[in-house]
Design a protein around this motif. Structure first.
Motif, PDB file in Angstrom:
ATOM      1  N   PHE A   1      -9.215   0.837  -0.701  1.00 23.23           N
ATOM      2  CA  PHE A   1      -8.518  -0.100   0.176  1.00 23.23           C
ATOM      3  C   PHE A   1      -9.434  -0.581   1.295  1.00 23.23           C
ATOM      4  O   PHE A   1      -9.452  -1.772   1.632  1.00 23.23           O
ATOM      5  CB  PHE A   1      -7.267   0.557   0.757  1.00 23.23           C
TER       6      PHE A   1
ATOM      7  N   ASN B   1       3.241  -1.498   3.834  1.00 24.36           N
ATOM      8  CA  ASN B   1       2.848  -0.102   3.620  1.00 24.36           C
ATOM      9  C   ASN B   1       4.046   0.827   3.477  1.00 24.36           C
ATOM     10  O   ASN B   1       4.973   0.806   4.288  1.00 24.36           O
ATOM     11  CB  ASN B   1       1.986   0.388   4.787  1.00 24.36           C
TER      12      ASN B   1
ATOM     13  N   GLN C   1      -3.887  -2.345  -3.613  1.00 27.51           N
ATOM     14  CA  GLN C   1      -4.797  -1.659  -2.710  1.00 27.51           C
ATOM     15  C   GLN C   1      -6.066  -1.162  -3.388  1.00 27.51           C
ATOM     16  O   GLN C   1      -7.048  -0.846  -2.721  1.00 27.51           O
ATOM     17  CB  GLN C   1      -4.081  -0.477  -2.059  1.00 27.51           C
TER      18      GLN C   1
ATOM     19  N   PRO D   1      -3.143   4.740   0.797  1.00 21.21           N
ATOM     20  CA  PRO D   1      -4.408   4.016   0.598  1.00 21.21           C
ATOM     21  C   PRO D   1      -5.607   4.918   0.796  1.00 21.21           C
ATOM     22  O   PRO D   1      -5.553   5.884   1.565  1.00 21.21           O
ATOM     23  CB  PRO D   1      -4.351   2.916   1.663  1.00 21.21           C
TER      24      PRO D   1
ATOM     25  N   THR E   1       0.833  -1.200   0.000  1.00 22.81           N
ATOM     26  CA  THR E   1       0.000   0.000   0.000  1.00 22.81           C
ATOM     27  C   THR E   1       0.871   1.255   0.000  1.00 22.81           C
ATOM     28  O   THR E   1       1.975   1.268   0.529  1.00 22.81           O
ATOM     29  CB  THR E   1      -0.942   0.055   1.220  1.00 22.81           C
TER      30      THR E   1
END
Length: 320
Positions: free
Chosen positions: A25, A46, A101, A21, A18
């Protein structure tokens, strides 16, 4: 446990990189929480924690989704292949699913259908069908249907002469992998600007495995890119192919791209959407220029190469 062919699979994990996001998401997370085959663990790789915290701050996100494991990294640390490999190492499941995502499952059968496709003995991976959203342009809807048709397929080395580069097509927007084969093949390439999924698929096919396409595993995922965005995206595609001549020099991409343009134009004529054809031609020109420049990036000044690359991938050029 869940029955997968004649074998019981104890768990299936989902891995999602991600970056900034948004609502899609959150929609994806909600859909994953209600699959007919439960997801054991969702591993989120992330990039830049502040953006993730901004989305989830003040919400019951962590309490609502208790099967989540989040690993934060910086933009400099992110790499399409290495980051996904790191996510796989967080999983002990015999099957894992890669997603992006912005890919939202169309129903509750996504995991189940991907597993069914992997039941084929020599299938190393299975990817799902990407559907265009209702608000997308007619060109984008046709393109999605061209690249992701309703017919199932299992592509092997025997199909290279007939399918060309499409033999190696696989998309980490939504794709399931057998972990034992993945490990045996060395996983995703560790440093790449783009295309880690196709490079893996090509290696799997050359090793004698098959890549399954499962149209019954459906996600909504589409983009109406501008001319500039198409240029940058295709530049990076050209770069990835130039860096791997052992795979892409044996098959041609240009003929498949030209076939798509011709079929899209014919479709617009049939739908009496003549006014969209000039835009299709212009955007296709940007795609072609980006791709051709990307294939020749080694002949260009580095400053120009960085400008031609997509913004999300420009950090790639600062890495060795």
């Amino acid at each position: 446990m869940l029955l997968w062919g004649k074998v019981f699979v104890e768990k299936v994990d989902v891995i999602i990189p991600t970056y900034k996001p948004d609502q899609k998401f959150l929609d994806l997370m909600e859909k994953l929480a209600h699959q007919t085959v439960p997801v054991n663990k969702i591993i989120i790789m992330n990039t830049e924690q502040k953006y993730f915290d901004r989305l989830t701050y003040g919400t019951p996100f962590s309490k609502k989704y208790k099967n989540i494991q989040i690993k934060h990294l910086s933009r400099r640390e992110f790499d399409h292949g290495r980051t996904r490999n790191s996510g796989v190492r967080c999983s002990e499941a015999p099957v894992f699913i890669m997603m992006t995502q912005d890919a939202v499952p169309a129903d509750e059968f996504l995991v189940e259908k991907l597993l069914q496709a992997l039941e084929q003995d020599n299938a190393a991976a299975a990817y799902g069908r990407q559907l265009a959203g209702e608000s997308c342009s007619e060109v984008e809807k046709f393109t999605r249907n061209f690249n992701y048709p309703p017919e199932k397929a299992l592509k092997t080395k025997d199909d290279i002469e007939k399918l060309g580069i499409k033999t190696f097509f696989c998309s980490n927007v939504c794709a399931a992998y057998k972990r034992d084969i993945f490990d045996a093949l060395g996983g995703f390439i560790k440093h790449t600007i783009f295309n880690e999924d196709m490079i893996y698929a090509a290696n799997a096919v050359q090793a004698g495995y098959g890549i399954a396409y499962q149209p019954e595993a459906k996600v909504y995922h589409s983009h109406d890119y501008s001319c500039g965005e198409q240029f940058h995206r295709n530049f990076d595609l050209g770069v990835s192919q130039a860096d791997h001549p052992e795979i892409f020099s044996t098959v041609s991409s240009e003929s498949e791209g030209m076939r798509l343009v011709k079929m899209t134009a014919a479709h617009l004529k049939e739908k009496n959407m003549w006014m969209q054809i000039p835009g299709l031609i212009v955007k296709s020109g940007f795609k072609y220029m980006g791709y051709q420049l990307g294939k020749r990036y080694k002949q260009l000044p580095k400053a120009l190469v960085v400008k031609c690359s997509a913004k999300a991938n420009r950090e790639y050029w600062n890495k060795g």
